[in-house]
Design a protein around this motif. Structure first.
Motif, PDB file in Angstrom:
ATOM      1  N   LYS A 177       0.875  -1.039  -0.060  1.00 42.13           N
ATOM      2  CA  LYS A 177       0.013  -0.059  -0.002  1.00 42.13           C
ATOM      3  C   LYS A 177       0.832   1.318  -0.073  1.00 42.13           C
ATOM      4  N   LYS A 178       2.140   1.275   0.619  1.00 38.94           N
ATOM      5  CA  LYS A 178       2.848   2.350   0.759  1.00 38.94           C
ATOM      6  C   LYS A 178       3.854   2.166  -0.443  1.00 38.94           C
ATOM      7  N   TYR A 179       4.296   1.152  -0.957  1.00 42.57           N
ATOM      8  CA  TYR A 179       5.097   1.181  -2.136  1.00 42.57           C
ATOM      9  C   TYR A 179       4.439   0.367  -3.277  1.00 42.57           C
ATOM     10  N   PRO A 180       3.283   0.746  -3.900  1.00 41.07           N
ATOM     11  CA  PRO A 180       2.504   0.203  -4.821  1.00 41.07           C
ATOM     12  C   PRO A 180       3.062  -0.435  -6.022  1.00 41.07           C
ATOM     13  N   LYS A 181       4.133   0.090  -6.422  1.00 40.58           N
ATOM     14  CA  LYS A 181       5.052   0.005  -7.689  1.00 40.58           C
ATOM     15  C   LYS A 181       6.196  -1.116  -7.486  1.00 40.58           C
ATOM     16  N   ASN A 182       6.334  -1.588  -6.235  1.00 44.07           N
ATOM     17  CA  ASN A 182       7.296  -2.232  -5.885  1.00 44.07           C
ATOM     18  C   ASN A 182       7.282  -3.615  -6.064  1.00 44.07           C
ATOM     19  N   VAL A 183       7.864  -4.368  -7.256  1.00 42.40           N
ATOM     20  CA  VAL A 183       7.655  -5.753  -7.443  1.00 42.40           C
ATOM     21  C   VAL A 183       8.085  -6.801  -6.395  1.00 42.40           C
ATOM     22  N   ASP A 221       9.755  -7.188 -16.551  1.00 45.47           N
ATOM     23  CA  ASP A 221      11.267  -7.622 -16.659  1.00 45.47           C
ATOM     24  C   ASP A 221      11.701  -8.046 -15.276  1.00 45.47           C
ATOM     25  N   SER A 222      10.960  -8.595 -14.473  1.00 45.37           N
ATOM     26  CA  SER A 222      11.570  -9.022 -13.259  1.00 45.37           C
ATOM     27  C   SER A 222      11.936 -10.434 -13.178  1.00 45.37           C
ATOM     28  N   SER A 223      12.937 -11.112 -13.340  1.00 42.75           N
ATOM     29  CA  SER A 223      13.413 -12.312 -13.182  1.00 42.75           C
ATOM     30  C   SER A 223      12.939 -13.024 -11.961  1.00 42.75           C
ATOM     31  N   ASN A 237      10.357 -16.194 -11.430  1.00 40.90           N
ATOM     32  CA  ASN A 237      10.929 -17.330 -10.543  1.00 40.90           C
ATOM     33  C   ASN A 237       9.862 -17.656  -9.359  1.00 40.90           C
ATOM     34  N   ALA A 238       9.412 -16.578  -8.855  1.00 42.34           N
ATOM     35  CA  ALA A 238       8.381 -16.662  -7.659  1.00 42.34           C
ATOM     36  C   ALA A 238       7.194 -17.223  -8.348  1.00 42.34           C
ATOM     37  N   ILE A 239       6.587 -17.033  -9.411  1.00 37.50           N
ATOM     38  CA  ILE A 239       5.262 -17.631  -9.858  1.00 37.50           C
ATOM     39  C   ILE A 239       5.732 -18.897 -10.487  1.00 37.50           C
ATOM     40  N   GLY A 240       6.889 -19.272 -11.053  1.00 37.61           N
ATOM     41  CA  GLY A 240       7.066 -20.607 -11.115  1.00 37.61           C
ATOM     42  C   GLY A 240       7.121 -21.637 -10.119  1.00 37.61           C
ATOM     43  N   ASN A 241       7.435 -21.009  -8.784  1.00 32.85           N
ATOM     44  CA  ASN A 241       7.588 -21.736  -7.672  1.00 32.85           C
ATOM     45  C   ASN A 241       6.167 -21.972  -7.043  1.00 32.85           C
ATOM     46  N   VAL A 242       5.170 -21.142  -7.500  1.00 31.05           N
ATOM     47  CA  VAL A 242       3.929 -21.432  -6.934  1.00 31.05           C
ATOM     48  C   VAL A 242       3.314 -22.506  -7.667  1.00 31.05           C
ATOM     49  N   ASP A 265      17.560 -12.981 -17.190  1.00 38.68           N
ATOM     50  CA  ASP A 265      18.890 -12.947 -16.323  1.00 38.68           C
ATOM     51  C   ASP A 265      19.291 -14.427 -16.614  1.00 38.68           C
ATOM     52  N   PRO A 266      20.416 -14.530 -17.638  1.00 35.43           N
ATOM     53  CA  PRO A 266      21.064 -16.017 -17.871  1.00 35.43           C
ATOM     54  C   PRO A 266      21.765 -16.361 -16.977  1.00 35.43           C
TER      55      PRO A 266
END
Length: 733
Positions: A283-289, A321-323, A327-332, A353-354
């Protein structure tokens, strides 16, 4: 990075001055080359590595001596006396940043052909060699850099990393101290120093150093984080908790301080508390992925997968563009056992991110756990080129080879893993098991003893040790024990143990004699307990290699014939299914006519591929023990599935048929009533003596249904036997 840039730019200016006496055309040509090189360096500073590479190549293309053919270029460089080689050096650096270390070495070797060589060139070569785990060569090149500049901090850092990797922490500490004398505020390297102290059991020195950093950098949270590392490794829960909570209060506007407190709650398995904390931060940082990523992990840990994926979709709308996000979604998807669905997210993370090691490991895990063993091996081969010091890459490859019954290849990969983790008892027991399957009992004993020396409670090693002890007995006694322990109808066979002892306790018993004994002791109507030996053994092994065939009759009709179920049938079937595109719009035909059954696991593996998450079957043993086979959430879906059966479709064939019919609504069975064999077997094998003993050991159920002395009834009855007659029925429907 910035230091490297400054050094190379200085060299460019010097070289420009040296060429002021050249003709206008040459001067203009060189000026353009320097301009492109400087542009590349500026892009490197912005971490736009691939764009930088384009400009370094443009710089090289300005010169007549440059040739894209490395062999010709090498000859040209040996001839030329005055060459602007900075773009070659910079390309080496850029490819190291991209994780393409072999390519990095190609360019730095070219740069080193141009004399004189400088510190930066040797460091670039050493960095690439380090990443390839070629530590001895890397060390020599860092030393060469120090000869050029005894105060080269990057060379000291590089040598420190090599000492650290080789667990020479005292020597590593000396090198890191050299680096930190010049870069006192490099808190990432300070962590290396902390680890060295801790590994040397110098906890007080580690804590004193951390406190010193905080005193000298009171308004810098990064210094505070170094102390957090010490406490996490040395202190009790309440001390660590208090530290992070106080740090979050002291640095209320420092997002890392807030994230670290939420991470602490997550790692301590206080998922609801962590979730609440990160949700408030969003809520404080709504754009921080990064905050969304931790919300995703918490929801997944709480088994609320839909919520986790919902936040994943929200985060992707903010930043694609966040690797770490991919990765987090893949882990779900891994957590919800949708292993194949997770792959595309790990691929996206790797694309962005190779060098993202964690994404590579997660993909290998998904492929292995999803039973895509050949794909796991293929991806593992590509991964180990990039990450030669990561032990679990060859580990997953070894496990996959073992599942494919390729034990020699499995052992090679396990040993690569062991070289990186020499005291890992699990790797040692896996090597022992592979040798056991190969009937190399001497080597199996060596590795199982090593495993138990490290961990005397390793259950796999203890089981292998027990099996090895049994292998010391005569073949007759081995089969006697196996039969007595596993025969489902033991209680119905009068004086079974006495009969087995009478016939099997003698030495030098032949395969034919063993077959006669088993025929005498089994109950009369048990036709599924038998022995294969000698030439019949050879024929049986050969038939296992030809157990499955595939054909596409038209663009929408896929035909798979399964002749029997060997240990690898499931793997081969899954590989075929994975190659079929757009399966949801196609019809699958599984032909099980004249298939007498075989390996229960293979049938369940195919069910796993074709079914959603469920218990595919339950095995029920003589002592009442139950074992469940599971299907994960990944599913290869077809528009329709037709199964062809007849009166000789038995056992594993019936299990596959009943499993698909029970759980899917789009399955149609065509043919005649099946055999009615609701039991499965365990197999004793001696490869050297060419003997296999098949023993009925369990009943199997599909959702509490057993077809013993019954059968699977077809939906469409057909008396004819020709395949074309079956296909005509399917086409009519």
């Amino acid at each position: 990075m910035k230091l490297k840039k400054m050094m190379i730019i200085s060299f460019c200016i010097l070289y420009t001055l040296l060429l002021t006496s050249c003709g206008d055309a040459t001067q203009e040509e060189n000026s353009k080359a320097y301009e492109y090189n400087d542009k590349g360096l500026a892009l490197m500073d912005e971490e736009k590595v691939e764009e930088a590479i384009e400009y370094f190549n443009k710089s090289l293309n300005c010169f007549e001596w440059y040739d894209k053919d490395f062999e010709k270029l090498t000859k040209n460089l040996k001839k030329e006396k005055e060459v602007f080689d900075a773009p070659l050096n910079n390309l080496s650096w850029a490819y190291t940043e991209l994780g393409e270390y072999e390519k990095s070495l190609e360019y730095i070797e070219l740069a080193l052909l141009v004399l004189p060589n400088d510190e930066e060139e040797y460091i670039n070569k050493a960095d690439a060699l380090f990443e390839l785990s070629r530590y001895e060569e890397a060390f020599k090149n860092y030393d060469e850099a120090l000869k050029k500049n005894c105060d080269s901090i990057y060379a000291h850092f590089g040598k420190g990393k090599i000492y650290f990797e080789n667990e020479k922490y005292k020597e590593a500490l000396e090198e890191f101290n050299q680096y930190l004398e010049s870069e006192k505020d490099d808190f990432e390297i300070a962590k290396y120093k902390i680890y060295c102290h801790l590994y040397l059991n110098e906890e007080e020195k580690a804590l004193n150093y951390a406190n010193k950093l905080i005193n000298e950098n009171k308004d810098n949270y990064d210094a505070c984080k170094v102390k957090g590392l010490v406490l996490k490794l040395t202190s009790d829960y309440e001390t660590i908790k208090s530290f992070y909570e106080e740090a979050a209060k002291k640095f209320p506007e420092h997002l890392d301080a807030q994230i670290d407190l939420g991470r602490f709650y997550y790692k301590d398995e206080h998922y609801n508390k962590s979730l609440d904390y990160f949700t408030k931060l969003i809520k404080k940082y709504p754009k921080n992925v990064d905050l969304y990523t931790w919300v995703i992990y918490n929801y997944s840990a709480l088994n609320q997968y839909d919520k986790a994926l919902e936040y994943g979709e929200k985060a992707l709308k903010i930043n694609k563009d966040s690797s770490t996000l991919y990765n987090a979604i893949g882990n779900v998807y891994i957590d919800k056992t949708a292993y194949m669905e997770s792959i595309k997210y790990f691929d996206e993370a790797i694309k962005l991110d190779p060098n993202y090691e964690n994404a590579y490991i997660n993909k290998l895990y998904a492929l292995y756990t999803g039973k895509r063993y050949s794909k796991c091996i293929e991806f593992g081969k590509a991964s180990e080129v990039k990450f030669q010091s990561v032990y679990n890459i060859p580990w997953f490859m070894g496990e996959s080879y073992l599942e494919l019954d390729q034990c020699h290849e499995a052992i090679k990969e396990y040993k690569k893993s062991l070289d990186l983790k020499p005291d890992n008892d699990e790797i040692l027991s896996s090597i022992a098991y592979a040798y056991l399957i190969l009937e190399d009992y001497e080597n199996a004993k060596v590795y199982v003893e090593k495993s138990l020396k490290i961990n005397s409670e390793n259950s796999e090693a203890l089981h292998i040790k027990d099996l090895l002890e049994k292998k010391q007995e005569t073949i007759g006694k081995q089969i006697k024990t196996f039969f007595s322990d596993n025969y489902l109808y033991k209680e119905q066979s009068q004086d079974l143990d006495k009969k087995l002892s009478t016939y099997l306790d003698k030495n030098n018993i032949s395969g034919r004699e063993i077959a006669q004994v088993i025929s005498k002791v089994k109950i009369p109507d048990d036709i599924f307990t038998f022995v294969i030996a000698g030439k019949d053994y050879d024929s049986f092994i050969e038939s296992e290699e030809d157990d499955i065939a595939y054909k596409s009759y038209d663009k929408d009709l896929c035909y798979m014939r399964i002749k029997n179920f060997s240990s690898n049938t499931g793997n081969r079937a899954i590989e075929i299914l994975d190659k079929i595109k757009d399966t949801k719009n196609k019809t699958l035909i599984i032909d099980l006519r004249e298939n007498y059954g075989g390996d229960t696991k293979s049938a369940n593996d195919i069910l796993d591929a074709l079914l959603p998450k469920c218990v595919t079957s339950t095995l029920i043993f003589r002592d009442g023990y139950n074992y469940n086979y599971y299907s994960d959430a990944s599913q290869v879906s077809f528009k329709k599935i037709y199964i062809l059966v007849n009166e000789n479709s038995a056992s594993a064939s019936e299990l596959l048929t009943l499993g698909l019919k029970t759980y899917l609504k789009n399955v149609i069975i065509i043919g005649r009533n099946t055999f009615g064999k609701g039991v499965g077997q365990h197999v004793f094998e001696d490869k050297k003596r060419k003997i296999m003993v098949f023993v009925v050991s369990h009943y199997w159920n599909v959702r509490e249904t057993n077809i013993m002395q019954k059968y699977v009834k077809p939906d469409v009855y057909i008396e004819r036997n020709d395949l074309k007659d079956f296909l005509n029925v399917i086409k009519e429907r």
